[in-house]
Design a protein around this motif. Sequence first.
Motif, mmCIF file in Angstrom:
data_model
loop_
_atom_site.group_PDB
_atom_site.id
_atom_site.type_symbol
_atom_site.label_atom_id
_atom_site.label_comp_id
_atom_site.label_asym_id
_atom_site.label_seq_id
_atom_site.Cartn_x
_atom_site.Cartn_y
_atom_site.Cartn_z
ATOM 1 N N ARG A 50 2.361 6.295 10.861
ATOM 2 C CA ARG A 50 0.955 6.297 10.461
ATOM 3 C C ARG A 50 0.513 4.990 9.813
ATOM 4 N N HIS A 51 1.450 4.169 9.358
ATOM 5 C CA HIS A 51 1.073 2.954 8.632
ATOM 6 C C HIS A 51 1.520 1.685 9.370
ATOM 7 N N LYS A 54 1.582 1.760 13.212
ATOM 8 C CA LYS A 54 0.216 1.744 13.744
ATOM 9 C C LYS A 54 -0.317 0.314 13.769
#
Length: 187
Positions: A50-51, A54
Amino acid sequence: MFTFSDICLRPAKAEERDHLWHFIYVENEWKVHDAPYFPLEHQSKFQFRRHLFKRLREAKTAIVIDYHGEAIGYLSCYWEDQSTRWLEVGITIFTSAHWGKQLGRKALTLWISHLFEHYDVERIGLTTWSGNPRMMKCAMALGMQEEGRIRKVRFHQGQYYDSLRYGVLRDEWQALRKKDGKLRCVG
């Protein structure tokens, strides 16, 4: 995608997620030289996806360093102060098998050129510490100037080290690259 000699900068591939996570958070030999005085904040595979992953997939503020088809590290950029257009770069090359071969220098040459093309900034900086002489040498070979040295502010394994700030101005970078009309490393 950007290439220079045997280096390619590209977005991360979906199938590389576990490989990249493993070399960042499990087999993290790179951390010995990359600010080891700050503990690495572990991320689960879910958090990573997600971080940072991404960002690596989007390839705007972080991008994979590919060497002969293998993801060997990544580059990043971040705002030290966006309101004053103070942009910094970072680099991570995962294992010592790829250190000392000027791969980071080539990758940073591509990345800094790309950032100057896409950001309205007059300077790009890089921060390291005196315990990482290869990074200091790389910054100088790129044509960056040592702009600041804060003495004995990094304490690691019972010893004090200096924090070092390097930077290059847009016109300096362009002049270095125009010498032979193509991307090049100066050192």
